[in-house]
Design a protein around this motif. Structure first.
Motif, PDB file in Angstrom:
ATOM      1  N   LEU A   1      -8.528   4.215  -3.245  1.00 15.90           N
ATOM      2  CA  LEU A   1      -8.146   3.897  -1.971  1.00 15.90           C
ATOM      3  C   LEU A   1      -7.593   2.887  -2.073  1.00 15.90           C
ATOM      4  CD1 LEU A   1     -12.149   3.176   0.108  1.00 15.90           C
ATOM      5  CD2 LEU A   1      -9.983   5.106   0.505  1.00 15.90           C
ATOM      6  N   GLU A   2      -7.407   1.741  -3.155  1.00 13.47           N
ATOM      7  CA  GLU A   2      -7.056   0.936  -3.477  1.00 13.47           C
ATOM      8  C   GLU A   2      -7.432  -0.046  -4.942  1.00 13.47           C
ATOM      9  OE1 GLU A   2      -7.064  -3.750  -1.819  1.00 13.47           O
ATOM     10  OE2 GLU A   2      -7.256  -2.399   0.244  1.00 13.47           O
ATOM     11  N   ILE A   3      -6.144  -0.589  -5.790  1.00 14.15           N
ATOM     12  CA  ILE A   3      -6.266  -1.462  -6.590  1.00 14.15           C
ATOM     13  C   ILE A   3      -5.022  -2.302  -6.542  1.00 14.15           C
ATOM     14  CG2 ILE A   3      -6.231  -0.764  -9.160  1.00 14.15           C
ATOM     15  CD1 ILE A   3      -6.175   1.621  -9.280  1.00 14.15           C
TER      16      ILE A   3
ATOM     17  N   LYS B   1       0.907  -1.415   0.068  1.00 13.11           N
ATOM     18  CA  LYS B   1       0.050   0.346   0.100  1.00 13.11           C
ATOM     19  C   LYS B   1       1.305   1.294  -0.161  1.00 13.11           C
ATOM     20  CE  LYS B   1      -4.048  -2.461   0.280  1.00 13.11           C
ATOM     21  NZ  LYS B   1      -3.856  -3.906   0.129  1.00 13.11           N
ATOM     22  N   LEU B   2       2.170   1.294   0.918  1.00 14.42           N
ATOM     23  CA  LEU B   2       2.890   2.154   0.843  1.00 14.42           C
ATOM     24  C   LEU B   2       3.437   2.454  -1.064  1.00 14.42           C
ATOM     25  CD1 LEU B   2       4.840   4.383   1.327  1.00 14.42           C
ATOM     26  CD2 LEU B   2       6.175   2.754   2.378  1.00 14.42           C
TER      27      LEU B   2
ATOM     28  N   ALA C   1      -6.505   5.715 -13.700  1.00 13.38           N
ATOM     29  CA  ALA C   1      -5.239   7.188 -13.695  1.00 13.38           C
ATOM     30  C   ALA C   1      -4.281   6.949 -13.207  1.00 13.38           C
ATOM     31  CB  ALA C   1      -5.434   8.213 -13.303  1.00 13.38           C
ATOM     32  N   GLY C   2      -5.314   5.887 -11.359  1.00 15.39           N
ATOM     33  CA  GLY C   2      -4.485   4.494 -10.456  1.00 15.39           C
ATOM     34  C   GLY C   2      -3.816   3.003 -11.263  1.00 15.39           C
ATOM     35  N   ALA C   3      -4.334   2.432 -12.127  1.00 18.92           N
ATOM     36  CA  ALA C   3      -4.310   1.623 -12.920  1.00 18.92           C
ATOM     37  C   ALA C   3      -2.915   1.643 -13.457  1.00 18.92           C
ATOM     38  CB  ALA C   3      -4.993   1.350 -13.895  1.00 18.92           C
TER      39      ALA C   3
END
Length: 413
Positions: free
Chosen positions: A286-288, A107-108, A260-262
């Protein structure tokens, strides 16, 4: 077509139903476990390495691949995403690559990738001692979230409303991650990045979950689910509704944020489980995760949006474009929940025929077996299983699910 699936450390029989779905789609599935039991899968299609050392797992996979000629390597386990990327690279098979896998697991590293790309995320700080956590909380303002960098399933994730709660939950999380199954089930011999805690600013809006696919620069939201849980200090009591109640305008914004996150994580050809939460009217990541969602999210996707996440795993594993479309709901409503009990050692779980035999129950999965220990926050986040019902509306499905859940009984030793 032969596919190899991997669990670094066998997680009970949890993924068996998904393995069976893969075979129902026409693939011949071979299972490689680092650590586990001998009789986990048919013997001619099963290998138990006896260790989760990545070099030993790669060596076994190479020997097996030389005989069987696998089309691809897949996993449904969060703890095997990085190992599968390394094995696929070693075998010369399609995969997301180790760097993208690390960005999608730790996650970091995920937050840092999002930050570099300018994707909207909560404020975050990696902390190694309580004083740093308190400094981060003063910077962000309460409430804050504390979470493990190598967590899963909301284990040791806490909302802290003030300094006293931060002190209490920091110690609980710092102790808990040392024994947490998901962190300790990663392959040995790979640098996974920091195994510690993040403090994040709190996002105060609604949360949504998506089963998505990234393929050559395009992002497809296959299904979108609302989290309708009444939240407390932990995030384990999951109750979901689909199809989403999100507006068309918000869906467009969410699509862009997840895309964008992916891309920031390096996911060019991958299935994804994405979680987004709104704050000040805007979606934030939050997360992917580079895997499909757990529980019954694959079933929910098929029923409410005609998207099959398992079929997408099979196609992408073999380097084929999956049959996927942008989100389009079917009109069928569902609600689904994790079955939560008190802590204790399970003697038996009793499900009445009224529940198990109902044609409105699409999801009934009891994951706790006699002898299993149920741990509840702050000691862990073990559940009994999953329950989901269909209905003509959210209210209709929720009322039936709540009634049926109250009739499932767990007896402790």
């Amino acid at each position: 077509m032969k596919l190899l699936t991997v669990e670094t450390r066998q997680y009970l029989q949890y993924y068996h139903s998904r393995y069976q779905q893969v075979e129902a789609l026409g693939a011949e599935l071979y299972v490689l476990n680092g650590e586990g039991t001998e009789d986990f899968w048919p013997a001619d299609r099963y290998r138990l390495v006896g260790t989760k050392n990545i070099e030993d797992m790669i060596a076994t996979a190479k020997q097996w691949h030389a005989v069987e000629d696998f089309a691809g390597v897949i996993t449904f386990s969060e703890a095997a995403v990085v190992a599968v990327a390394a094995i696929a690279e070693a075998l010369g098979l399609p995969g997301i690559g180790v760097e993208a896998a690390l960005n999608s697991r730790n996650k970091l590293l995920m937050r840092q990738a999002h930050e570099r790309a300018g994707a909207p995320i909560p404020g975050f700080r990696y902390v190694t001692e309580l004083a740093q956590a308190r400094d981060a909380a003063r910077e962000f303002g309460y409430p804050v979230i504390i979470k493990p960098t190598l967590g899963a399933g909301s284990h040791f994730v806490f909302k802290c409303d003030d300094d006293a709660e931060l002190v209490e939950h920091y110690e609980q999380a710092a102790a808990g991650i040392r024994e947490m199954f998901w962190a300790n089930s990663e392959a040995d011999g790979i640098d996974l990045g920091p195994n510690g805690l993040l403090v994040e600013s709190f996002l105060d809006g609604k949360e949504y979950l998506m089963e998505a696919v990234s393929w050559d620069g395009e992002l497809y939201l296959g299904s979108v689910v609302d989290r309708i849980t009444a939240e407390g200090g932990t995030f384990d009591d999951d109750v979901h509704h689909a199809p989403t109640s999100m507006s068309a305008e918000d869906l467009v914004a969410v699509h862009e944020v997840v895309k964008a996150g992916a891309l920031a994580q390096g996911l060019r050809r991958s299935v994804m489980h994405a979680e987004v939460r709104f704050h000040d009217g805007r979606p934030h990541l939050l997360e992917i995760a580079a895997r499909v969602g757990g529980g019954g999210l694959d079933m929910i996707a098929r029923i409410t949006a005609e998207h099959d996440p398992i079929a997408a795993v099979v196609a992408i594993g073999a380097d084929r474009r999956p049959d996927v479309r942008h989100f389009r709901p079917t009109g069928t409503h569902i609600t689904a929940m994790c079955l939560i009990s008190e802590a204790g050692v399970v003697d038996r779980v009793v499900v009445p025929e009224e529940v198990s035999g109902s044609d409105r129950v699409f999801l009934l999965k009891i994951t706790a077996s006699p002898g299993d220990e149920i741990k509840r926050p702050p000691d862990g986040n073990t559940i009994l299983g999953f329950l989901g019902t269909t209905g003509t509306s959210e209210q209709d499905a929720l009322a039936l699910m709540t009634d049926f859940a109250s009739k499932i009984r767990v007896e402790f030793r």
